[in-house]
Design a protein around this motif. Structure first.
Motif, PDB file in Angstrom:
ATOM      1  N   GLY A 473      24.731   6.786  59.174  1.00 49.32           N
ATOM      2  CA  GLY A 473      25.645   5.669  58.975  1.00 49.32           C
ATOM      3  C   GLY A 473      27.074   6.079  58.689  1.00 49.32           C
ATOM      4  N   VAL A 474      27.334   7.380  58.628  1.00 53.82           N
ATOM      5  CA  VAL A 474      28.689   7.879  58.361  1.00 53.82           C
ATOM      6  C   VAL A 474      29.180   8.605  59.611  1.00 53.82           C
ATOM      7  N   PHE A 475      30.343   8.183  60.112  1.00 49.53           N
ATOM      8  CA  PHE A 475      30.924   8.727  61.328  1.00 49.53           C
ATOM      9  C   PHE A 475      32.270   9.376  60.997  1.00 49.53           C
ATOM     10  N   VAL A 476      32.763  10.189  61.908  1.00 49.10           N
ATOM     11  CA  VAL A 476      34.032  10.867  61.676  1.00 49.10           C
ATOM     12  C   VAL A 476      34.788  10.967  62.996  1.00 49.10           C
ATOM     13  N   CYS A 477      36.118  10.918  62.936  1.00 48.73           N
ATOM     14  CA  CYS A 477      36.916  11.023  64.155  1.00 48.73           C
ATOM     15  C   CYS A 477      38.299  11.558  63.824  1.00 48.73           C
ATOM     16  N   GLY A 478      39.020  11.938  64.854  1.00 48.27           N
ATOM     17  CA  GLY A 478      40.379  12.413  64.684  1.00 48.27           C
ATOM     18  C   GLY A 478      40.448  13.820  64.135  1.00 48.27           C
ATOM     19  N   ASP A 479      41.565  14.128  63.493  1.00 47.08           N
ATOM     20  CA  ASP A 479      41.814  15.488  63.020  1.00 47.08           C
ATOM     21  C   ASP A 479      40.798  15.947  61.987  1.00 47.08           C
ATOM     22  N   MET A 480      40.121  15.020  61.329  1.00 46.29           N
ATOM     23  CA  MET A 480      39.146  15.397  60.304  1.00 46.29           C
ATOM     24  C   MET A 480      37.979  16.171  60.902  1.00 46.29           C
ATOM     25  N   THR A 481      37.697  15.955  62.172  1.00 50.70           N
ATOM     26  CA  THR A 481      36.652  16.711  62.855  1.00 50.70           C
ATOM     27  C   THR A 481      37.215  17.631  63.942  1.00 50.70           C
ATOM     28  N   ARG A 482      38.304  17.224  64.581  1.00 53.06           N
ATOM     29  CA  ARG A 482      38.904  18.030  65.653  1.00 53.06           C
ATOM     30  C   ARG A 482      39.752  19.159  65.099  1.00 53.06           C
ATOM     31  N   GLY A 483      40.353  18.954  63.920  1.00 49.59           N
ATOM     32  CA  GLY A 483      41.386  19.853  63.444  1.00 49.59           C
ATOM     33  C   GLY A 483      42.738  19.322  63.867  1.00 49.59           C
ATOM     34  N   GLN A 484      43.799  19.925  63.360  1.00 48.82           N
ATOM     35  CA  GLN A 484      45.148  19.450  63.635  1.00 48.82           C
ATOM     36  C   GLN A 484      45.371  19.315  65.134  1.00 48.82           C
ATOM     37  N   SER A 485      45.811  18.134  65.560  1.00 45.64           N
ATOM     38  CA  SER A 485      45.944  17.887  66.994  1.00 45.64           C
ATOM     39  C   SER A 485      47.003  16.829  67.245  1.00 45.64           C
ATOM     40  N   LEU A 486      46.936  16.185  68.408  1.00 46.21           N
ATOM     41  CA  LEU A 486      47.949  15.243  68.858  1.00 46.21           C
ATOM     42  C   LEU A 486      47.578  13.810  68.511  1.00 46.21           C
ATOM     43  N   ILE A 487      48.598  12.951  68.447  1.00 40.57           N
ATOM     44  CA  ILE A 487      48.386  11.535  68.170  1.00 40.57           C
ATOM     45  C   ILE A 487      47.495  10.904  69.243  1.00 40.57           C
ATOM     46  N   VAL A 488      47.699  11.284  70.501  1.00 41.27           N
ATOM     47  CA  VAL A 488      46.880  10.694  71.565  1.00 41.27           C
ATOM     48  C   VAL A 488      45.404  11.036  71.386  1.00 41.27           C
ATOM     49  N   TRP A 489      45.108  12.265  70.923  1.00 37.83           N
ATOM     50  CA  TRP A 489      43.715  12.614  70.663  1.00 37.83           C
ATOM     51  C   TRP A 489      43.160  11.788  69.502  1.00 37.83           C
ATOM     52  N   ALA A 490      43.979  11.561  68.478  1.00 38.81           N
ATOM     53  CA  ALA A 490      43.519  10.771  67.336  1.00 38.81           C
ATOM     54  C   ALA A 490      43.179   9.349  67.766  1.00 38.81           C
ATOM     55  N   ILE A 491      44.061   8.727  68.546  1.00 39.65           N
ATOM     56  CA  ILE A 491      43.796   7.361  69.005  1.00 39.65           C
ATOM     57  C   ILE A 491      42.572   7.330  69.906  1.00 39.65           C
ATOM     58  N   ALA A 492      42.488   8.288  70.826  1.00 32.89           N
ATOM     59  CA  ALA A 492      41.345   8.330  71.740  1.00 32.89           C
ATOM     60  C   ALA A 492      40.035   8.474  70.986  1.00 32.89           C
ATOM     61  N   GLU A 493      40.002   9.362  70.004  1.00 32.57           N
ATOM     62  CA  GLU A 493      38.761   9.576  69.266  1.00 32.57           C
ATOM     63  C   GLU A 493      38.452   8.387  68.360  1.00 32.57           C
ATOM     64  N   GLY A 494      39.486   7.741  67.807  1.00 30.73           N
ATOM     65  CA  GLY A 494      39.249   6.537  67.024  1.00 30.73           C
ATOM     66  C   GLY A 494      38.618   5.434  67.860  1.00 30.73           C
ATOM     67  N   ARG A 495      39.099   5.262  69.077  1.00 31.07           N
ATOM     68  CA  ARG A 495      38.537   4.252  69.979  1.00 31.07           C
ATOM     69  C   ARG A 495      37.101   4.597  70.375  1.00 31.07           C
ATOM     70  N   SER A 496      36.879   5.865  70.701  1.00 33.58           N
ATOM     71  CA  SER A 496      35.538   6.292  71.096  1.00 33.58           C
ATOM     72  C   SER A 496      34.555   6.177  69.935  1.00 33.58           C
ATOM     73  N   CYS A 497      35.005   6.561  68.744  1.00 35.54           N
ATOM     74  CA  CYS A 497      34.159   6.458  67.561  1.00 35.54           C
ATOM     75  C   CYS A 497      33.804   5.004  67.274  1.00 35.54           C
ATOM     76  N   ALA A 498      34.772   4.102  67.448  1.00 30.44           N
ATOM     77  CA  ALA A 498      34.512   2.679  67.219  1.00 30.44           C
ATOM     78  C   ALA A 498      33.395   2.166  68.122  1.00 30.44           C
ATOM     79  N   ALA A 499      33.390   2.609  69.375  1.00 23.88           N
ATOM     80  CA  ALA A 499      32.327   2.195  70.288  1.00 23.88           C
ATOM     81  C   ALA A 499      30.972   2.701  69.811  1.00 23.88           C
ATOM     82  N   SER A 500      30.920   3.935  69.288  1.00 21.48           N
ATOM     83  CA  SER A 500      29.660   4.480  68.772  1.00 21.48           C
ATOM     84  C   SER A 500      29.194   3.722  67.536  1.00 21.48           C
ATOM     85  N   VAL A 501      30.109   3.368  66.652  1.00 20.04           N
ATOM     86  CA  VAL A 501      29.745   2.610  65.450  1.00 20.04           C
ATOM     87  C   VAL A 501      29.252   1.220  65.836  1.00 20.04           C
ATOM     88  N   ASP A 502      29.927   0.583  66.773  1.00 22.77           N
ATOM     89  CA  ASP A 502      29.506  -0.739  67.243  1.00 22.77           C
ATOM     90  C   ASP A 502      28.097  -0.679  67.832  1.00 22.77           C
TER      91      ASP A 502
END
Length: 523
Positions: A473-502
């Motif tokens: 029940g606990v998910f993770v996305c963005g730099d917290m799992t990828r490591g320091q990266s780009l804003i576009v990666w953060a948004i992309a992973e946030g969107r993808s993670c949201a689909a998995s949570v849904d």
């Protein structure tokens, strides 16, 4: 595509930057307005390339040729619809993204690439000015509740997608206001915070609840990322030392235990970023006047927002040295200029990049070339191939100089290493040293420790292909799992993670998944 012969008729063009003497007097964004007809011509340069490699270059999978063509034809409303189909915050990426899409543009094989990022900026700003950006409130509520920890681009993207799917979404942010590095790390001259605040207004109107001043998980003694490194005792006259992003000056923070958060919500998304700063382990690190970049940038931004009268760490009248040649270092550089620094040196341990693509760095790989930001244009000295060995005490506990030497690339055991250059030692007078060497990953304390989450080999929070952590029940996305990266990666992973949570909550999901096949495996 745009105009069939557009790439032959029109050259790449970008807006002019305001004159340096003018822009150094304020904190406003540096670019002049860009005429609509020029934006149309830039859209016309998008060629019929057959395979749009810009899609592969963009982690969001932005529909770049489509909205380039729509801009060329003057259909701005449809252009923002296509842009919003893949990107929650185009006004942010249009300002701050390093544009990997342009590095992959087919036109860039033998010419200047399409000005994709600027076209994105113009589409987003046109949409806001026309009133086309409105709340998308779901017609059906699911009755499920999701907590999002962290309000940077990954957390906000996940929150907005989940709210649009009909879930109750609560974002927990330990800082005074939401935005993470977008608010506290990015200076006003790169993105005025009104840009962020208007998008946050849309999220609130869609039902996202933003709870600021709330930390999930208790910090250890000495601040969120623990005690200073060996040989660097805490400096009592410089509060907030070695704290994570957003923590240094947040008053009266409420602490929520991680277990209570999990019990209260049906799912939890961790999007706290890679906020553990990379420090400098040399003699003199503990001296006054030596600060991590975020200890410097955050209070400067708080002053611009009116939350502080003056910054406790200012470059006014000081000889500044910035250690780190990346974007954070450039942010410190531009800030130091506006505060009235006497001199600024920016040190980088790696060699100076070439001015053009080298044969070993062919298209469509990311071009490793010298980049000059607006801050570099404003002054300061960039020093490459140097490393720091000691910070010198002035006799009163403050830094007076930096000692170091030059380095050169060599090979040891078949592997490239940086070796000292004999006789290259130097001493650089300074009274303010800013450490902008990036981040070492997610903070290991607090929510990560309390939930007993597994870490990967890099020290980031581990997850599977669906962004699920080792705790159900606990998910993770963005730099917290990828490591320091780009804003576009953060948004992309946030969107993808949201689909998995849904999908986890409802059994299926209609939310889009932006990552192209194979990109998840490359995290």
């Amino acid at each position: 595509m745009g105009k069939p012969t557009g790439f032959l008729e029109f050259d790449r063009a970008l807006p002019a930057r305001r004159p340096v003497p003018v822009r150094l007097r304020d904190w406003r964004e540096v670019y002049e307005p860009f005429p609509e007809e020029e934006t149309s011509r830039q859209g016309a340069r998008c060629m019929d390339c057959g395979i749009p490699f810009c899609h592969e270059g963009c982690p969001l999978g932005n529909l770049i040729p489509e909205w380039n063509d729509l801009v060329y034809r003057g259909d701005w409303y449809d252009a923002i619809e296509r842009l919003h189909a893949t990107n929650n915050f185009p006004e942010v990426t249009g300002r701050l993204c390093p544009a990997p899409c342009e590095g992959a543009c087919v036109l860039g094989i033998n010419a200047d690439p399409v000005a994709i990022e600027r076209i994105e900026y113009e589409i987003a700003e046109r949409a806001w000015s026309e009133g086309w950006v409105t709340p998308q409130v779901p017609t059906v509520r699911t009755g499920r509740s999701v907590a999002v920890v962290g309000s940077g681009p990954a957390g906000l993207a996940a929150a907005q997608q989940l709210a649009r799917a009909g879930h109750r979404v609560v974002v927990y942010e330990r800082a005074e206001k939401p935005g993470g590095l977008l608010r506290y790390g990015i200076p006003e001259f790169k993105m005025e915070k009104a840009v962020l605040d208007r998008r946050l207004g849309q999220l609130r109107a869609e039902g996202v609840e933003l709870r600021c001043g709330v930390a999930v998980g208790s910090p250890p003694p000495g601040g969120p990322d623990g005690a200073p490194p060996p040989g660097a005792p805490a400096n009592p006259d410089e509060p907030g030392r070695r704290r994570g992003v957003g923590a240094a000056s947040a008053p009266d923070v409420i602490v929520v235990e991680a277990a209570d958060l999990v019990a209260e919500h049906d799912a939890v998304v961790l999007a706290g970023g890679a906020t553990l700063p990379r420090d400098l382990g040399v003699q003199g690190r503990q001296l006054g006047g030596v600060h991590l970049a975020m200890e410097y940038l955050k209070p400067s931004n708080l002053v611009q927002e009116g939350a502080l009268l003056e910054s406790p760490v200012s470059a006014a009248g000081r000889r500044v040295v910035i250690i780190g040649g990346g974007d954070t270092g450039a942010d410190c550089l531009g800030t130091a200029h506006r505060q009235g620094a006497v001199s600024v040196h920016q040190l980088e341990i790696m060699p100076e990049p070439p001015g053009v693509r080298m044969p070993e760095n062919p298209w469509p790989t990311w071009p490793f070339v010298l980049r000059t930001s607006s801050a570099h244009e404003e002054g300061g000295d960039r020093c490459y191939s140097v490393t720091t060995t000691e910070l010198v005490d002035d006799g009163n506990g403050r830094v007076a100089a930096l000692r170091g030497h030059r380095v050169e690339m060599t090979t040891v055991g078949g592997r490239p290493v940086l070796a000292p250059v004999e006789g290259s030692e130097f001493e650089l007078p300074c009274d303010l040293v800013l450490l902008a060497m990036g981040f070492a990953g997610a903070e290991r304390h607090g929510v990560v420790a309390e939930l007993g989450l597994e870490l990967d080999s890099r020290g980031s929070v581990a997850c599977d292909g669906d962004w699920a952590t080792s705790r159900p029940g606990v998910f993770v996305c963005g730099d917290m799992t990828r490591g320091q990266s780009l804003i576009v990666w953060a948004i992309a992973e946030g969107r993808s993670c949201a689909a998995s949570v849904d999908r986890y909550l409802m059994g299926e999901s209609a939310l889009p998944v932006p990552l192209v096949p194979g990109q998840v495996a490359l995290r």
